[in-house]
Write an enzyme that holds these catalytic residues in place. Structure first.
Site, PDB file in Angstrom:
ATOM      1  N   SER A 264       0.834  -1.193   0.000  1.00 34.33           N
ATOM      2  CA  SER A 264       0.000   0.000   0.000  1.00 34.33           C
ATOM      3  C   SER A 264       0.882   1.261   0.000  1.00 34.33           C
ATOM      4  O   SER A 264       1.678   1.463  -0.903  1.00 34.33           O
ATOM      5  CB  SER A 264      -0.959  -0.048   1.194  1.00 34.33           C
ATOM      6  OG  SER A 264      -1.950   0.943   1.088  1.00 34.33           O
ATOM      7  N   ASP A 382      -9.747  -6.326  -3.578  1.00 32.96           N
ATOM      8  CA  ASP A 382      -9.295  -5.092  -2.932  1.00 32.96           C
ATOM      9  C   ASP A 382     -10.229  -3.943  -3.307  1.00 32.96           C
ATOM     10  O   ASP A 382     -10.428  -3.642  -4.482  1.00 32.96           O
ATOM     11  CB  ASP A 382      -7.870  -4.774  -3.367  1.00 32.96           C
ATOM     12  CG  ASP A 382      -7.254  -3.656  -2.545  1.00 32.96           C
ATOM     13  OD1 ASP A 382      -7.969  -3.074  -1.703  1.00 32.96           O
ATOM     14  OD2 ASP A 382      -6.068  -3.363  -2.744  1.00 32.96           O
ATOM     15  N   HIS A 410      -7.031  -6.438   0.102  1.00 29.59           N
ATOM     16  CA  HIS A 410      -5.959  -5.475   0.354  1.00 29.59           C
ATOM     17  C   HIS A 410      -4.890  -6.051   1.277  1.00 29.59           C
ATOM     18  O   HIS A 410      -3.702  -5.799   1.074  1.00 29.59           O
ATOM     19  CB  HIS A 410      -6.548  -4.207   0.966  1.00 29.59           C
ATOM     20  CG  HIS A 410      -5.594  -3.053   0.988  1.00 29.59           C
ATOM     21  ND1 HIS A 410      -5.133  -2.438  -0.156  1.00 29.59           N
ATOM     22  CD2 HIS A 410      -4.988  -2.403   2.025  1.00 29.59           C
ATOM     23  CE1 HIS A 410      -4.318  -1.457   0.152  1.00 29.59           C
ATOM     24  NE2 HIS A 410      -4.196  -1.416   1.474  1.00 29.59           N
TER      25      HIS A 410
END
Length: 489
Positions: A264, A382, A410
């Site tokens: 991320s 995600d 995610h």
């Protein structure tokens, strides 16, 4: 939730922070955990595991070389024109962030060799010298060249095409050697960097797996996360402040061949390090990192609300993160969030982290300049990062492998640890195929070679004799052998 709401209301009335901005209490000190002071009063927790390797270590392989030759042209309308100028040149036009996106790439994107195409050439002005000369000739000749004159008038009526001037041009020309990175190699180190709301604990499965294989692993807690110190000023959580922390951590633990693994927001720090230290970064992994766009905080984000309001909404944020970060929302996922200390930061740190994501340099050109091989891993469920963003990233990068996992979201490294570990390990061991060595030709002295060629030429001339001459020669030989028969006749 009621307790959090009352604490937030008390915070608004007393104008004091409802939560104390201090590091999360750590468990009992264990082997492998270190506390590094990157700046005075700024301490980061780092998990550093150096496994016990065998005494006889395996030598590093030769690997293969990849020619990284690229020309990146940026136009004023946001378009990118990328030309791969290696042994097999290719050219492709990329639309910028404001332009229309290209069709989605397939599920698995591999570096392929494209056919050689010439770069686009801007059309000149239709009114050239030849056309001008043709018009003058038509006026002198009269009626006989009426048709060519009409065609030329049509050409003159076409709109004038301007030559586009590029805004910026970047040329990359280097040779990169890529080899397999095994756990028995002492010059290899793995760096794991988490994103907003996480901690080094989210990499628990990966740290245990690769340390057992013999890899040296390093995983830091970002400032305000995990057990690292949490300053009470928002400037401590800007991208540049956090990137400088990661730079100091990298310089402290770096080896000769380093592999960066980011998740991320942590992908941006990996990209920053790969751009700053291209010779030391051997490979890189991006897990749900998003597209190659410059970071800029949103003005209408919910995280711009006061800290006390965010604290009241913290249970809602936790529920939303569970809903969007995991493909399934069961008791197992809730336990993973609790055990791995994920999304467990104060409201002040969360607000400062979201508003501090300003990095205008990290645009598409910045990513296109990377020459390191990169593995992109994306979970199809995600809801934070669309798959189109990772596909766009794979198109921009020079050497990119995109892997899509159907059962992940995610937090895919926590949902599917075995699959992710296998993908990462295969990528660490990957190296480009080396071409076979050229055949060595026998080297002879010039005199000997010349004599051999003359001898071969003479033998070939003697073999190539006309048929009539051959018959005459054979008849003469027969006459010499039988003189008596000739006299009788």
């Amino acid at each position: 939730m009621l307790t959090s709401f009352l604490e937030g209301l008390l915070c608004c009335l007393t104008s004091k922070s409802a939560n104390i901005v201090v590091p999360v209490e750590t468990s009992e000190p264990a082997d492998g955990y270190e506390f590094v002071e990157v700046k005075p009063g700024r301490v980061l927790r780092v998990r550093h595991i150096i496994p016990e390797r065998p005494v006889v270590e395996e030598p590093t392989g030769q690997g293969g070389s990849v020619s990284c030759k690229r020309k990146i042209t940026v136009y004023r309308n946001g378009q990118l024109f990328i030309e791969n100028l290696g042994d097999t040149a290719s050219a492709e036009l990329k639309n910028g962030q404001n332009g229309k996106t290209e069709p989605n790439s397939p599920v698995e994107v591999e570096p392929v060799d494209c056919v050689k195409t010439s770069p686009p050439v801007s059309l000149p002005h239709p009114r050239s010298d030849g056309i001008t000369a043709g018009n003058n000739g038509a006026s002198e000749a009269g009626e006989r060249d009426v048709a060519p004159a009409a065609d030329q008038n049509d050409q003159l009526q076409q709109p004038r095409m301007r030559r586009r001037k590029p805004k910026r041009t970047v040329v990359i020309d280097c040779e990169r050697k890529i080899s397999a990175c095994k756990g028995t190699h002492q010059d290899v180190a793995l760096f794991f960097i988490h994103g907003v709301g996480g901690s080094l604990d989210i990499w628990g499965s990966q740290l245990e797996f690769f340390s057992r294989l013999g890899y040296e692993v390093i995983a830091p807690d970002l400032a305000g996360h995990g057990a690292s110190s949490a300053p009470q000023i928002a400037a401590a959580y800007t991208f540049y402040a956090l990137a400088e922390d990661m730079r100091l951590i990298f310089k402290r633990y770096a080896r000769k061949r380093n592999i960066l693994i980011g998740h991320s927001y942590g992908v941006s720090f990996c990209t920053f390090l790969a751009h700053e230290y291209p010779e030391q970064i051997h490979k890189m992994v991006m897990i749900n990192g998003g597209g190659p766009t410059a970071l800029e905080p949103s003005l209408c984000s919910i995280f711009n609300l006061p800290t006390c309001v965010l604290h009241c909404l913290s249970p809602l944020f936790a529920w939303s993160f569970l809903k969007a970060g995991f493909a399934r929302q069961g008791a197992k996922e809730k336990q993973l969030l609790k055990e791995n200390n994920a999304f467990n930061v104060s409201s002040f740190v969360l607000r400062a982290m979201m508003s501090g994501q300003y990095w205008p340099e990290g645009d598409e050109v910045y990513h296109a300049e990377l020459t390191v091989p990169i593995l992109l891993v994306h979970g199809m469920h995600d809801k934070f990062v669309p798959v189109e963003e990772d596909q766009r990233m794979a198109e921009i990068l020079l050497m990119a492998f995109l892997k899509l996992l159907e059962d992940g979201s995610h937090m895919i490294m926590m949902e599917c640890p075995e699959v992710v570990n296998t993908l990462l390990h295969e990528f660490f061991l990957w190296e480009p195929a080396t071409p076979p060595p050229p055949k060595k030709e026998s080297k002879t002295r010039p005199e000997t070679a010349k004599a051999n060629s003359d001898h071969a030429k003479a033998s070939s001339e003697s073999a190539k004799v006309r048929p009539a001459t051959a018959r005459q020669t054979s008849s003469n030989c027969g006459a010499e052998e039988k003189p008596d028969s000739r006299a009788k006749k």
